[in-house]
Design a protein around this motif. Structure first.
Motif, PDB file in Angstrom:
ATOM      1  N   LEU A 246     -13.417   3.123 -21.749  1.00 16.74           N
ATOM      2  CA  LEU A 246     -13.443   1.691 -21.468  1.00 16.74           C
ATOM      3  C   LEU A 246     -12.151   1.330 -20.759  1.00 16.74           C
ATOM      4  N   VAL A 247     -12.253   0.743 -19.590  1.00 13.09           N
ATOM      5  CA  VAL A 247     -11.040   0.326 -18.885  1.00 13.09           C
ATOM      6  C   VAL A 247     -11.083  -1.178 -18.708  1.00 13.09           C
ATOM      7  N   SER A 248      -9.899  -1.777 -18.628  1.00 14.74           N
ATOM      8  CA  SER A 248      -9.878  -3.210 -18.489  1.00 14.74           C
ATOM      9  C   SER A 248      -9.688  -3.593 -17.018  1.00 14.74           C
ATOM     10  N   THR A 249     -10.349  -4.643 -16.605  1.00 17.23           N
ATOM     11  CA  THR A 249     -10.220  -5.118 -15.227  1.00 17.23           C
ATOM     12  C   THR A 249      -8.901  -5.871 -15.090  1.00 17.23           C
TER      13      THR A 249
ATOM     14  N   ARG B  56      -2.378  14.382  -2.999  1.00 19.77           N
ATOM     15  CA  ARG B  56      -1.161  13.817  -3.611  1.00 19.77           C
ATOM     16  C   ARG B  56      -1.102  12.355  -3.199  1.00 19.77           C
ATOM     17  N   GLU B  57      -1.130  11.496  -4.190  1.00 22.89           N
ATOM     18  CA  GLU B  57      -1.358  10.082  -3.914  1.00 22.89           C
ATOM     19  C   GLU B  57      -0.284   9.233  -4.590  1.00 22.89           C
ATOM     20  N   ALA B  58       0.361   8.407  -3.800  1.00 24.65           N
ATOM     21  CA  ALA B  58       1.319   7.458  -4.363  1.00 24.65           C
ATOM     22  C   ALA B  58       0.645   6.093  -4.428  1.00 24.65           C
ATOM     23  N   VAL B  59       0.869   5.379  -5.525  1.00 22.51           N
ATOM     24  CA  VAL B  59       0.218   4.092  -5.740  1.00 22.51           C
ATOM     25  C   VAL B  59       1.281   3.006  -5.825  1.00 22.51           C
ATOM     26  N   LEU B  60       1.114   1.986  -4.985  1.00 22.65           N
ATOM     27  CA  LEU B  60       2.052   0.866  -5.010  1.00 22.65           C
ATOM     28  C   LEU B  60       1.274  -0.415  -5.244  1.00 22.65           C
ATOM     29  N   THR B  61       1.305  -0.881  -6.471  1.00 22.18           N
ATOM     30  CA  THR B  61       0.591  -2.113  -6.789  1.00 22.18           C
ATOM     31  C   THR B  61       1.274  -2.715  -8.008  1.00 22.18           C
ATOM     32  N   THR B  62       0.700  -3.786  -8.536  1.00 21.16           N
ATOM     33  CA  THR B  62       1.260  -4.282  -9.781  1.00 21.16           C
ATOM     34  C   THR B  62       1.120  -3.185 -10.841  1.00 21.16           C
ATOM     35  N   PRO B  63       2.133  -3.006 -11.666  1.00 20.22           N
ATOM     36  CA  PRO B  63       2.020  -1.979 -12.700  1.00 20.22           C
ATOM     37  C   PRO B  63       0.981  -2.349 -13.750  1.00 20.22           C
ATOM     38  N   LEU B  64       0.412  -3.555 -13.646  1.00 14.98           N
ATOM     39  CA  LEU B  64      -0.556  -4.003 -14.645  1.00 14.98           C
ATOM     40  C   LEU B  64      -1.978  -3.637 -14.292  1.00 14.98           C
ATOM     41  N   CYS B  65      -2.251  -3.287 -13.021  1.00 12.86           N
ATOM     42  CA  CYS B  65      -3.664  -3.194 -12.667  1.00 12.86           C
ATOM     43  C   CYS B  65      -4.124  -1.825 -12.202  1.00 12.86           C
ATOM     44  N   ALA B  66      -3.443  -0.778 -12.656  1.00 12.03           N
ATOM     45  CA  ALA B  66      -3.921   0.547 -12.306  1.00 12.03           C
ATOM     46  C   ALA B  66      -4.688   1.135 -13.491  1.00 12.03           C
ATOM     47  N   GLY B  67      -5.924   0.664 -13.677  1.00 13.10           N
ATOM     48  CA  GLY B  67      -6.747   1.143 -14.793  1.00 13.10           C
ATOM     49  C   GLY B  67      -6.090   0.815 -16.114  1.00 13.10           C
ATOM     50  N   ASN B  68      -5.991   1.801 -16.987  1.00 13.03           N
ATOM     51  CA  ASN B  68      -5.366   1.560 -18.289  1.00 13.03           C
ATOM     52  C   ASN B  68      -3.880   1.888 -18.278  1.00 13.03           C
ATOM     53  N   VAL B  69      -3.368   2.284 -17.094  1.00 15.58           N
ATOM     54  CA  VAL B  69      -1.990   2.745 -17.036  1.00 15.58           C
ATOM     55  C   VAL B  69      -1.069   1.554 -16.824  1.00 15.58           C
ATOM     56  N   CYS B  70       0.024   1.530 -17.528  1.00 13.83           N
ATOM     57  CA  CYS B  70       0.968   0.438 -17.370  1.00 13.83           C
ATOM     58  C   CYS B  70       2.370   1.030 -17.255  1.00 13.83           C
ATOM     59  N   HIS B  71       3.094   0.647 -16.214  1.00 12.76           N
ATOM     60  CA  HIS B  71       4.422   1.226 -15.989  1.00 12.76           C
ATOM     61  C   HIS B  71       5.452   0.135 -15.763  1.00 12.76           C
ATOM     62  N   ILE B  72       5.752  -0.584 -16.808  1.00  7.55           N
ATOM     63  CA  ILE B  72       6.768  -1.621 -16.670  1.00  7.55           C
ATOM     64  C   ILE B  72       8.037  -1.155 -17.367  1.00  7.55           C
ATOM     65  N   GLY B  73       9.159  -1.454 -16.757  1.00  5.02           N
ATOM     66  CA  GLY B  73      10.428  -1.072 -17.362  1.00  5.02           C
ATOM     67  C   GLY B  73      10.928   0.214 -16.741  1.00  5.02           C
TER      68      GLY B  73
ATOM     69  N   THR C 101     -12.954  -2.469 -10.097  1.00  8.52           N
ATOM     70  CA  THR C 101     -13.120  -1.693 -11.325  1.00  8.52           C
ATOM     71  C   THR C 101     -14.589  -1.689 -11.749  1.00  8.52           C
ATOM     72  N   GLU C 102     -15.277  -2.816 -11.526  1.00 10.53           N
ATOM     73  CA  GLU C 102     -16.667  -2.926 -11.972  1.00 10.53           C
ATOM     74  C   GLU C 102     -17.622  -2.140 -11.087  1.00 10.53           C
ATOM     75  N   THR C 103     -17.315  -2.062  -9.776  1.00  9.73           N
ATOM     76  CA  THR C 103     -18.325  -1.584  -8.822  1.00  9.73           C
ATOM     77  C   THR C 103     -18.027  -0.235  -8.198  1.00  9.73           C
ATOM     78  N   GLY C 104     -16.848   0.332  -8.401  1.00  8.79           N
ATOM     79  CA  GLY C 104     -16.471   1.521  -7.646  1.00  8.79           C
ATOM     80  C   GLY C 104     -16.195   1.143  -6.198  1.00  8.79           C
ATOM     81  N   HIS C 105     -16.371   2.099  -5.297  1.00  9.47           N
ATOM     82  CA  HIS C 105     -15.988   1.907  -3.894  1.00  9.47           C
ATOM     83  C   HIS C 105     -17.171   1.387  -3.089  1.00  9.47           C
ATOM     84  N   VAL C 106     -17.042   0.217  -2.544  1.00 11.58           N
ATOM     85  CA  VAL C 106     -18.197  -0.458  -1.943  1.00 11.58           C
ATOM     86  C   VAL C 106     -18.173  -0.412  -0.409  1.00 11.58           C
ATOM     87  N   PHE C 107     -17.050  -0.715   0.197  1.00 15.25           N
ATOM     88  CA  PHE C 107     -16.937  -0.692   1.664  1.00 15.25           C
ATOM     89  C   PHE C 107     -15.651   0.025   2.076  1.00 15.25           C
TER      90      PHE C 107
END
Ligand SMILES: [Zn+2]
Length: 435
Positions: free
Chosen positions: A78-81, A121-138, A240-246
């Motif tokens: 279960l992942v949160s949107t 090898r993928e680098a992700v730059l977004t809010t640390p709150l919205c990468a699935g269940n992962v949270c990287h604050i601090g 998160t709900e639909t996967g990759h659409v376009f």
């Protein structure tokens, strides 16, 4: 191809009406299994985010599936949107389906599927709150933010809080990681790119930059392209709900991931908006665990009026993603103005770095903006007539320079908002167009 798609759409609909609790009430809308599949879909209501919050997971999982068992064995998680607390819901994630959806979507831009191969090898730059269940604050080390082939760069909930050292650190990590794919929120990457350009900090270019999470403004593209040069920068649309659409192809059009979703568009009623523009409804295909039919993602799209020169013809081809429905504003005569139209109107204003258009009432519009030092007056002077022509001669346009514009609680930025209530559902025609 079209036959396969229609068969998959019909199978999904039949299975949902037969076996998925939420759709029991929808059976009476179905004109019958002999009717053309597009007509059957057009006759159905839509699933809203509120429905998901109220009925996910059990309402949307087929009743003959052992949901509890699959969660226990780890087959499902279960992942949160993303979104504010009241918008957030818990979504059933079946990782093999998600990965298949991502790989299929990568085939819609030439060369992208060679990079997105499950091992990139993928680098992700977004809010640390919205990468699935992962949270990287601090303060965490790069090793603590690395998950196998994934590196999460950001540790702060709003890029306005980044210091020069934070940005230098992210660039140096990006360079050291040997990044093949940079997946980024465009507003965040624009800030980082501006820092790199202003300080002449070299960035090692990845094979692709994929913009996702929120609407990419032309202003973001411009700042990103300055630094990433001829690296392909494309926009990838999903949730998160639909996967990759376009996926945006090499010609800039958006192509539908037809193996894993059905897409319908409910156009604006003529009195409210432009033809060929409307709200997007997504149906999941081939997901064994979750049945989502005509899910209102909350975004608007504009259909392309001619086939794309790349030759991809399956499903819908979009001219553009037009931003969120909730970020619509209204011309003084009542016509809806999408974020895409607003962004196009403000395109190319020298010195404009960030903006948010606030519509206070039916005639008062306030453009809050951030600009390069010393260019406030010229930005305001350029924006004023463009907004007048967009919103109409009766519109009262005010421009207001700001030191910064904050992200929302979700970590996303809003380019436009109204400060009064309106009824979104009334803007669109029922049914829905299909390719
Ligand atoms: Zn194309």
């Amino acid at each position: 191809m079209r036959d396969d798609y229609e068969a998959a759409c019909a199978a999904e609909l039949d299975a949902a009406l037969d076996r998925v609790p939420f759709y029991k009430e929808w059976r009476s809308f179905d004109p019958g299994r002999d009717a053309p599949v597009d007509r059957r879909y057009a006759a159905l209501p839509v699933v809203t985010k509120r429905d998901l919050r109220a009925h996910m997971p059990k309402g949307f999982v087929p009743c003959d599936r052992d949901f509890k068992g699959a969660v226990e064995t780890g087959e499902l998680e279960l992942v949160s949107t993303s979104g504010t607390t009241e918008d957030r819901s818990s979504i059933v994630r079946h990782q093999p389906w998600w990965d298949a959806s991502e790989h299929a979507a990568a085939r819609l831009h030439t060369g992208l599927d060679r990079v997105i191969n499950g091992m990139q090898r993928e680098a992700v730059l977004t809010t640390p709150l919205c990468a699935g269940n992962v949270c990287h604050i601090g303060d965490l080390t790069a090793a603590e933010r690395t998950l196998g082939r994934l590196l999460f760069l950001n540790q702060k909930p709003d890029p306005n809080q980044w210091t020069s050292d934070d940005m230098d650190r992210m660039i140096s990590e990006l360079n050291a990681f040997d990044t093949e794919l940079l997946e980024a929120d465009p507003a965040y990457l624009a800030v980082l790119a501006r820092h790199a350009a202003d300080r002449a900090v070299p960035i090692r270019r990845p094979h692709f930059v994929s913009l996702t999470y929120e609407f990419p403004s032309r202003m973001h593209y411009r700042q990103i392209r300055r630094v990433f040069g001829d690296t392909p920068v494309l926009s990838s649309y999903g949730s998160t709900e639909t996967g990759h659409v376009f996926t945006q192809c090499e010609n800039g059009k958006f192509h539908q991931n037809t193996a894993y979703c059905r897409a319908d568009v409910q156009p604006f009623r003529l009195a409210y908006g432009e033809a060929h523009t409307g709200r997007l409804l997504v149906t999941l295909l081939r997901n064994p665990w979750v049945s989502l039919l005509r899910f209102d993602v909350g975004d608007l799209v504009r259909l392309a009026d001619a086939p794309c020169p790349c030759g991809r013809t399956a499903g819908l081809t979009l001219e553009s993603i037009e931003g969120r429905t909730r970020d619509l504003t209204f011309a003084a005569d009542g016509r809806a103005v999408t974020v895409g139209r607003l962004d196009a109107a403000l395109d190319g204003i020298d010195g404009l770095l960030a903006y948010q258009l606030e519509q206070h009432d039916r005639e008062l519009y306030v453009l809050r903006f951030v600009s390069e030092p010393g260019s406030q007056a010229t930005v305001a002077a350029q924006a004023q007539p463009r907004l007048q022509s967009l919103y109409g001669p009766e519109a009262d346009i005010v421009t207001r320079p700001e030191a910064a514009l904050a992200a929302e609680q979700s970590g996303k930025f809003r380019l436009a908002r109204t400060l009064f209530a309106w009824d979104a559902a009334a803007l669109f025609t029922p049914g829905g167009s299909t390719p």
